[in-house]
Design an enzyme around this catalytic site. Structure first.
Site, mmCIF file in Angstrom:
data_model
loop_
_atom_site.group_PDB
_atom_site.id
_atom_site.type_symbol
_atom_site.label_atom_id
_atom_site.label_comp_id
_atom_site.label_asym_id
_atom_site.label_seq_id
_atom_site.Cartn_x
_atom_site.Cartn_y
_atom_site.Cartn_z
ATOM 1 N NE ARG A 1 -3.214 2.268 3.199
ATOM 2 C CZ ARG A 1 -2.795 3.329 3.890
ATOM 3 N NH1 ARG A 1 -1.533 3.391 4.303
ATOM 4 N NH2 ARG A 1 -3.635 4.311 4.165
ATOM 5 C CD GLU B 1 -6.408 2.838 1.689
ATOM 6 O OE1 GLU B 1 -7.551 2.505 1.276
ATOM 7 O OE2 GLU B 1 -5.930 2.471 2.767
ATOM 8 C CD GLU C 1 -13.697 0.173 5.272
ATOM 9 O OE1 GLU C 1 -13.424 1.374 5.459
ATOM 10 O OE2 GLU C 1 -12.867 -0.731 5.391
#
Length: 348
Positions: free
Chosen positions: A17, A106, A115
């Site tokens: 990431r 992000e 989410e």
């Protein structure tokens, strides 16, 4: 939980990431030099800091949780308080003093869309991004692949044991207390079947567990996709070629995102962040969807079907995957497909 430092630390320790975002920003300084940048869901503030280091004139780092307090400290500690402004508020409630050239965020969750944080990015895009402005990341793609895993047998055993415990409990209720709860057996069974067999599982798979080709299932452009499309139109067929003879137990799902800039200002050094098993650990891992049972295959067979991803009614931040699959046998799946199997999974 995003307001807790331990959660921010977990994401900061995700090497894939971090280097993907770092490289996407710092290797494309021409897209950030002199730009006004908006960081949506800034967390600990690292994306905004990199944007400033890449030459941004101003960065607005918006974070709804108390992580904003940590971000403000990190920004100040790194001598960027005059350039990176941390705003603690929901993105939808923020009024900026100017339009922005770049939005970084992000926003990805499990199976990419869990989410629903992308909603906030898209609302910010429509309200604050200049025409021709860039989004980092700019594109996203979801994948499926058949896998071989012990999870099917393990979860099946746990489910059977749970039901056996229920029957023992029901006997106790009848014999000890004179009350029959047999009328609840069906509900208890359904509850635990969903939990053990029809709820996706997070996994960090090894590359060798993948026994067929990964197929690109669904992709979209972050610059043009709408919230309504994400709610209602994430649906497409899939087709995965079997590569290793033997049985398969599940489908695995994962994603990648691309940092390509915009048509008006393309990235000179495009970057892809992948969560595929061969990449190694990411905190997103992969989602495992157990099949109804073992499916045997040989190279040349094709596992195919249709899948749709929708938001759960009880919690819009979670997802439901509706899946129909069947095996097409023969060289390159040349024969007629077998009878399809329908499955429904929760992604909690």
């Amino acid at each position: 939980t995003y307001g807790y430092l331990y959660h921010q630390k977990q994401m900061l320790e995700d090497h894939t990431r971090m280097i993907s975002y770092r490289d996407a920003i710092l290797r494309n300084r021409d897209c950030f030099e002199g730009a006004v940048v908006l960081d949506v869901g800034a967390g600990s503030g690292v994306l905004g800091i990199w944007a400033a280091q890449a030459g941004a004139r101003k960065v607005y780092a918006v974070e709804a949780t108390d992580a904003a307090k940590f971000a403000r400290k990190v920004v100040e500690h790194n001598g960027l308080a005059g350039k990176v402004e941390v705003i603690q508020a929901k993105m939808e409630d923020v009024t900026l003093p100017e339009k922005v050239d770049v939005i970084v965020s992000e926003w990805m969750g499990y199976m990419l869309l869990r989410e629903s944080m992308l909603d906030s990015v898209l609302e910010a895009r429509d309200k604050w991004l200049k025409p021709g402005g860039a989004l980092y990341p700019s594109k996203a793609t979801m994948y499926f692949a058949p896998i071989r895993t012990a999870a099917l047998a393990e979860r099946s055993v746990s489910y059977a044991q749970t039901m056996q415990e229920w029957h023992t409990f029901a006997g106790y209720m009848k014999n000890e207390h004179g009350i029959s709860v047999d009328c609840l057996t069906g509900a208890y069974d359904q509850e635990h079947k969903i939990y053990y067999m029809r709820t996706s599982q997070w996994a960090s798979l090894r590359a060798e567990e993948v026994v067929g080709s990964a197929c690109e299932w669904f992709s979209f452009d972050v610059a043009t996709v709408t919230i309504e499309e994400l709610k209602t139109k994430v649906q497409a067929p899939f087709s995965c070629k079997v590569g290793v003879p033997g049985v398969m137990h599940a489908l695995a799902g994962w994603f990648d995102v691309q940092f390509e800039g915009s048509a008006a200002k393309p990235a000179s050094s495009p970057v892809t962040l992948s969560t595929a098993p061969h990449v190694g650990y990411t905190h997103w891992g992969q989602q495992v969807f157990l099949l109804a049972g073992e499916v045997a295959g040989v190279p040349g067979d094709v596992l195919e079907g249709e899948a749709s991803l929708v938001r759960q009614e009880r919690n819009q931040r979670t997802l439901k995957l509706d899946l129909t699959y069947s095996m097409r046998r023969g060289p390159q799946g040349s024969s007629r497909a077998e009878a399809p199997t329908q499955m429904h999974y929760l992604i909690d």
